[in-house]
Design a protein around this motif. Structure first.
Motif, PDB file in Angstrom:
ATOM      1  N   ALA A 128       0.650  -1.189   0.072  1.00 36.57           N
ATOM      2  CA  ALA A 128       0.131   0.046  -0.039  1.00 36.57           C
ATOM      3  C   ALA A 128       0.897   1.184  -0.111  1.00 36.57           C
ATOM      4  O   ALA A 128       0.728   2.270  -0.712  1.00 36.57           O
ATOM      5  CB  ALA A 128      -0.838  -0.075   1.382  1.00 36.57           C
ATOM      6  N   MET A 129       1.986   1.323   0.725  1.00 40.59           N
ATOM      7  CA  MET A 129       2.686   2.641   0.754  1.00 40.59           C
ATOM      8  C   MET A 129       3.570   2.617  -0.445  1.00 40.59           C
ATOM      9  O   MET A 129       3.850   3.731  -1.051  1.00 40.59           O
ATOM     10  CB  MET A 129       3.765   2.426   1.874  1.00 40.59           C
ATOM     11  CG  MET A 129       4.589   3.478   2.199  1.00 40.59           C
ATOM     12  SD  MET A 129       3.967   5.251   2.117  1.00 40.59           S
ATOM     13  CE  MET A 129       2.917   5.409   3.660  1.00 40.59           C
ATOM     14  N   LEU A 130       3.859   1.612  -0.991  1.00 37.20           N
ATOM     15  CA  LEU A 130       4.532   1.727  -2.541  1.00 37.20           C
ATOM     16  C   LEU A 130       3.681   2.044  -3.228  1.00 37.20           C
ATOM     17  O   LEU A 130       4.164   3.248  -4.341  1.00 37.20           O
ATOM     18  CB  LEU A 130       5.111   0.257  -2.716  1.00 37.20           C
ATOM     19  CG  LEU A 130       6.247  -0.319  -2.276  1.00 37.20           C
ATOM     20  CD1 LEU A 130       6.628  -1.770  -2.912  1.00 37.20           C
ATOM     21  CD2 LEU A 130       7.510   0.667  -2.161  1.00 37.20           C
ATOM     22  N   SER A 131       2.307   1.862  -3.331  1.00 37.29           N
ATOM     23  CA  SER A 131       1.498   2.474  -4.153  1.00 37.29           C
ATOM     24  C   SER A 131       1.193   3.996  -3.899  1.00 37.29           C
ATOM     25  O   SER A 131       1.041   4.886  -4.847  1.00 37.29           O
ATOM     26  CB  SER A 131       0.246   1.748  -4.040  1.00 37.29           C
ATOM     27  OG  SER A 131       0.129   0.448  -4.185  1.00 37.29           O
ATOM     28  N   VAL A 132       1.295   4.396  -2.563  1.00 32.04           N
ATOM     29  CA  VAL A 132       1.135   5.789  -2.270  1.00 32.04           C
ATOM     30  C   VAL A 132       2.260   6.662  -2.773  1.00 32.04           C
ATOM     31  O   VAL A 132       2.129   7.660  -3.369  1.00 32.04           O
ATOM     32  CB  VAL A 132       1.018   6.051  -0.686  1.00 32.04           C
ATOM     33  CG1 VAL A 132       0.997   7.514  -0.407  1.00 32.04           C
ATOM     34  CG2 VAL A 132      -0.490   5.251  -0.519  1.00 32.04           C
ATOM     35  N   LEU A 133       3.609   6.082  -2.449  1.00 30.29           N
ATOM     36  CA  LEU A 133       4.718   6.688  -2.912  1.00 30.29           C
ATOM     37  C   LEU A 133       4.490   6.969  -4.629  1.00 30.29           C
ATOM     38  O   LEU A 133       5.144   8.083  -4.995  1.00 30.29           O
ATOM     39  CB  LEU A 133       5.993   5.763  -2.763  1.00 30.29           C
ATOM     40  CG  LEU A 133       6.529   5.820  -1.341  1.00 30.29           C
ATOM     41  CD1 LEU A 133       7.534   4.607  -1.199  1.00 30.29           C
ATOM     42  CD2 LEU A 133       6.650   7.384  -0.560  1.00 30.29           C
ATOM     43  N   ARG A 134       4.214   5.978  -5.181  1.00 34.15           N
ATOM     44  CA  ARG A 134       3.985   6.255  -7.002  1.00 34.15           C
ATOM     45  C   ARG A 134       2.960   7.041  -7.113  1.00 34.15           C
ATOM     46  O   ARG A 134       3.073   7.986  -7.967  1.00 34.15           O
ATOM     47  CB  ARG A 134       3.741   4.797  -7.204  1.00 34.15           C
ATOM     48  CG  ARG A 134       3.644   4.919  -8.781  1.00 34.15           C
ATOM     49  CD  ARG A 134       5.124   5.560  -9.594  1.00 34.15           C
ATOM     50  NE  ARG A 134       5.095   5.509 -10.899  1.00 34.15           N
ATOM     51  CZ  ARG A 134       4.499   6.565 -11.562  1.00 34.15           C
ATOM     52  NH1 ARG A 134       3.897   7.829 -10.581  1.00 34.15           N
ATOM     53  NH2 ARG A 134       4.629   6.656 -12.618  1.00 34.15           N
ATOM     54  N   ILE A 160      -6.170   3.318   2.377  1.00 33.65           N
ATOM     55  CA  ILE A 160      -7.246   4.135   2.809  1.00 33.65           C
ATOM     56  C   ILE A 160      -6.704   5.069   3.952  1.00 33.65           C
ATOM     57  O   ILE A 160      -6.769   6.331   3.995  1.00 33.65           O
ATOM     58  CB  ILE A 160      -8.412   3.660   3.196  1.00 33.65           C
ATOM     59  CG1 ILE A 160      -9.244   2.935   1.953  1.00 33.65           C
ATOM     60  CG2 ILE A 160      -9.381   4.831   3.811  1.00 33.65           C
ATOM     61  CD1 ILE A 160     -10.388   2.024   2.165  1.00 33.65           C
ATOM     62  N   ALA A 161      -6.055   4.426   4.877  1.00 33.13           N
ATOM     63  CA  ALA A 161      -5.589   5.120   6.322  1.00 33.13           C
ATOM     64  C   ALA A 161      -4.531   6.096   5.849  1.00 33.13           C
ATOM     65  O   ALA A 161      -4.571   7.282   6.591  1.00 33.13           O
ATOM     66  CB  ALA A 161      -5.232   3.928   7.483  1.00 33.13           C
ATOM     67  N   VAL A 162      -3.663   5.739   5.110  1.00 27.56           N
ATOM     68  CA  VAL A 162      -2.681   6.503   4.864  1.00 27.56           C
ATOM     69  C   VAL A 162      -3.113   7.736   3.764  1.00 27.56           C
ATOM     70  O   VAL A 162      -2.578   8.910   4.256  1.00 27.56           O
ATOM     71  CB  VAL A 162      -1.345   5.621   4.291  1.00 27.56           C
ATOM     72  CG1 VAL A 162      -0.353   6.851   3.712  1.00 27.56           C
ATOM     73  CG2 VAL A 162      -0.759   4.561   5.155  1.00 27.56           C
ATOM     74  N   LEU A 163      -3.788   7.319   2.990  1.00 22.55           N
ATOM     75  CA  LEU A 163      -4.169   8.571   2.047  1.00 22.55           C
ATOM     76  C   LEU A 163      -5.159   9.411   2.594  1.00 22.55           C
ATOM     77  O   LEU A 163      -4.803  10.752   2.518  1.00 22.55           O
ATOM     78  CB  LEU A 163      -4.846   7.722   0.917  1.00 22.55           C
ATOM     79  CG  LEU A 163      -3.981   7.015  -0.392  1.00 22.55           C
ATOM     80  CD1 LEU A 163      -4.643   6.372  -1.014  1.00 22.55           C
ATOM     81  CD2 LEU A 163      -3.188   8.242  -1.024  1.00 22.55           C
ATOM     82  N   SER A 164      -6.045   9.033   3.685  1.00 26.48           N
ATOM     83  CA  SER A 164      -6.688   9.932   4.237  1.00 26.48           C
ATOM     84  C   SER A 164      -5.909  11.055   5.057  1.00 26.48           C
ATOM     85  O   SER A 164      -6.236  12.071   5.486  1.00 26.48           O
ATOM     86  CB  SER A 164      -7.862   9.144   4.939  1.00 26.48           C
ATOM     87  OG  SER A 164      -7.384   8.329   5.898  1.00 26.48           O
ATOM     88  N   ARG A 165      -4.830  10.256   5.839  1.00 29.92           N
ATOM     89  CA  ARG A 165      -4.224  10.898   6.881  1.00 29.92           C
ATOM     90  C   ARG A 165      -3.138  12.106   5.817  1.00 29.92           C
ATOM     91  O   ARG A 165      -2.944  13.081   6.530  1.00 29.92           O
ATOM     92  CB  ARG A 165      -3.506  10.146   7.469  1.00 29.92           C
ATOM     93  CG  ARG A 165      -2.727  10.607   8.771  1.00 29.92           C
ATOM     94  CD  ARG A 165      -1.766   9.958   9.575  1.00 29.92           C
ATOM     95  NE  ARG A 165      -1.358  10.415  10.959  1.00 29.92           N
ATOM     96  CZ  ARG A 165      -0.671   9.884  11.835  1.00 29.92           C
ATOM     97  NH1 ARG A 165      -0.196   8.768  11.697  1.00 29.92           N
ATOM     98  NH2 ARG A 165      -0.300  10.480  12.910  1.00 29.92           N
ATOM     99  N   LEU A 166      -3.126  11.667   4.749  1.00 31.97           N
ATOM    100  CA  LEU A 166      -2.299  12.731   3.825  1.00 31.97           C
ATOM    101  C   LEU A 166      -3.311  13.729   3.489  1.00 31.97           C
ATOM    102  O   LEU A 166      -2.630  14.758   2.619  1.00 31.97           O
ATOM    103  CB  LEU A 166      -1.451  11.888   2.944  1.00 31.97           C
ATOM    104  CG  LEU A 166      -0.276  11.088   3.323  1.00 31.97           C
ATOM    105  CD1 LEU A 166       0.145  10.202   1.986  1.00 31.97           C
ATOM    106  CD2 LEU A 166       0.754  11.923   4.035  1.00 31.97           C
ATOM    107  N   GLY A 167      -4.443  13.640   3.694  1.00 33.78           N
ATOM    108  CA  GLY A 167      -5.473  14.619   3.028  1.00 33.78           C
ATOM    109  C   GLY A 167      -6.129  14.524   1.789  1.00 33.78           C
ATOM    110  O   GLY A 167      -6.850  15.255   1.464  1.00 33.78           O
ATOM    111  N   TYR A 168      -6.071  13.168   1.284  1.00 37.58           N
ATOM    112  CA  TYR A 168      -6.817  12.750   0.031  1.00 37.58           C
ATOM    113  C   TYR A 168      -8.209  12.507   0.422  1.00 37.58           C
ATOM    114  O   TYR A 168      -8.514  12.087   1.571  1.00 37.58           O
ATOM    115  CB  TYR A 168      -6.085  11.622  -0.535  1.00 37.58           C
ATOM    116  CG  TYR A 168      -4.727  11.992  -1.238  1.00 37.58           C
ATOM    117  CD1 TYR A 168      -4.578  12.130  -2.577  1.00 37.58           C
ATOM    118  CD2 TYR A 168      -3.385  11.652  -0.531  1.00 37.58           C
ATOM    119  CE1 TYR A 168      -3.546  12.101  -3.083  1.00 37.58           C
ATOM    120  CE2 TYR A 168      -2.514  12.106  -1.288  1.00 37.58           C
ATOM    121  CZ  TYR A 168      -2.104  12.283  -2.551  1.00 37.58           C
ATOM    122  OH  TYR A 168      -0.992  12.505  -3.033  1.00 37.58           O
ATOM    123  N   SER A 169      -9.150  12.708  -0.548  1.00 42.23           N
ATOM    124  CA  SER A 169     -10.467  12.375  -0.314  1.00 42.23           C
ATOM    125  C   SER A 169     -10.450  10.915  -1.112  1.00 42.23           C
ATOM    126  O   SER A 169     -10.105  10.826  -2.122  1.00 42.23           O
ATOM    127  CB  SER A 169     -11.448  13.391  -1.130  1.00 42.23           C
ATOM    128  OG  SER A 169     -12.695  12.811  -1.162  1.00 42.23           O
TER     129      SER A 169
END
Length: 326
Positions: A128-134, A160-169
């Motif tokens: 999931a984090m590799l996906s977020v980094l990309r 979901i947990a990481v993206l929402s914490r980073l401010g993504y909808s």
């Protein structure tokens, strides 16, 4: 030592072994925790696409304490983790009390994350984090909604947990919206989508809905997400729960400039592994991680594997393998 063993032509079983199953590497780890992933469920069944040796200890994740080391990177007593890198497929994995690992695929457990939580993150959270980094190379929080498919699974939950914490909808797509809706919202999903909206065959270009996406499903679902992604958006692909096929056309790529980015956690180089784990330590809410984590004993791993294949689990399942400091 105890280990779950899958032998060709026989069901997976818990055995007592005199020593670790032979494997390459020069760092010996006393395993304290592992995790159950979809791929582990397949290996426990003896699926030849995953279990690629005649005698295999499954478990693509492991966390433990270094017992001995031939590498200057690690010393006895260090707490380390390994995700993928062939463990649980072509070499012994984390469903054993002692494993030999290659130092090139191991990292120290990050400060602030204990061993159990490191196992809870596991390959799913790492992927999931590799996906977020990309994704964040091209898509920012202000660019629009991001869709996460397979949302109640391990990859989807952490994404979901990481993206929402980073401010993504974040819009969460799942086949269990009625059952898991409150759970998905607790992780930070702002919109819930039944997977039937995305999983059927559709037109190669559709109304633009997403700035980007994280897909662990493949097949028609990924094709639909691509067809609904806005100009310049990026979609990461890291799984095939619906299928390995991709029934799409070049139209999303040449008319909207959409990027399809593959994510491979198994062969990720050491520098990328370290960067992803550093970001997980910073960007993942550990209380949310605890809320999505269940625990089983090593003796119950086979049943846990069947449960994940049947879609009866959500989030992450950790396996208590040996004595832990935590």
């Amino acid at each position: 030592m105890r280990a779950i063993v899958v032998e060709k032509g026989r069901a997976a079983e818990l055995r007592e072994l005199d020593e670790p199953v032979a494997g390459p590497g020069d760092v010996v780890v006393d395993v304290t925790w592992s995790g159950v992933n979809y791929k582990d469920g397949l290996a426990l069944r003896g699926d030849p696409g995953v279990a690629r040796v005649d005698l295999l200890v499954p478990g693509i994740d492991l966390v433990g304490v270094v017992a001995s080391s031939g590498s200057p990177r690690f010393a006895p007593g260090d707490e380390v983790l390994v995700n993928g890198a062939g463990h649980g497929e072509t070499r012994p994995g984390g469903f054993a009390e002692r494993v030999v690992v290659d130092p090139g695929s191991a990292v120290l457990v990050p400060r602030g994350i204990d061993a159990r939580r490191a196992a809870a993150i596991g390959t799913a959270g790492f992927t999931a984090m590799l996906s977020v980094l990309r994704l964040e190379r091209d898509v920012g929080p202000d660019d629009g909604d991001v869709v996460v498919t397979g949302a109640a699974g391990g990859v989807g939950s952490v994404a979901i947990a990481v993206l929402s914490r980073l401010g993504y909808s974040v819009s969460a797509s799942s086949g269990r919206v009625a059952e898991q809706g409150d759970y998905l919202r607790s992780l930070g999903a702002s919109t819930l989508i039944d997977r039937d909206e995305l999983s059927g065959a559709g037109k190669p270009m559709q109304r633009a809905r997403w700035a980007g996406g994280v897909d662990s499903v493949g097949s028609h679902t990924l094709a639909t997400v691509l067809a609904q992604t806005r100009w310049g958006g990026t979609v990461t692909a890291c799984g095939l729960a619906q299928g390995a096929d991709l029934p799409t056309t070049v139209l999303p790529f040449i008319l909207r400039g959409v990027t399809l980015a593959g994510v491979n956690s198994v062969d990720a180089p050491l520098e990328l592994r370290q960067r992803a784990w550093d970001r997980l330590a910073r960007d993942l809410d550990l209380d949310l991680l605890d809320s999505m984590t269940d625990e089983v004993a090593l003796a119950d791993v086979v049943d846990a594997g069947e449960a994940i294949l049947a879609g009866r689990t959500r989030g992450r399942t950790v396996v208590r393998v040996g004595a832990s400091r935590i």
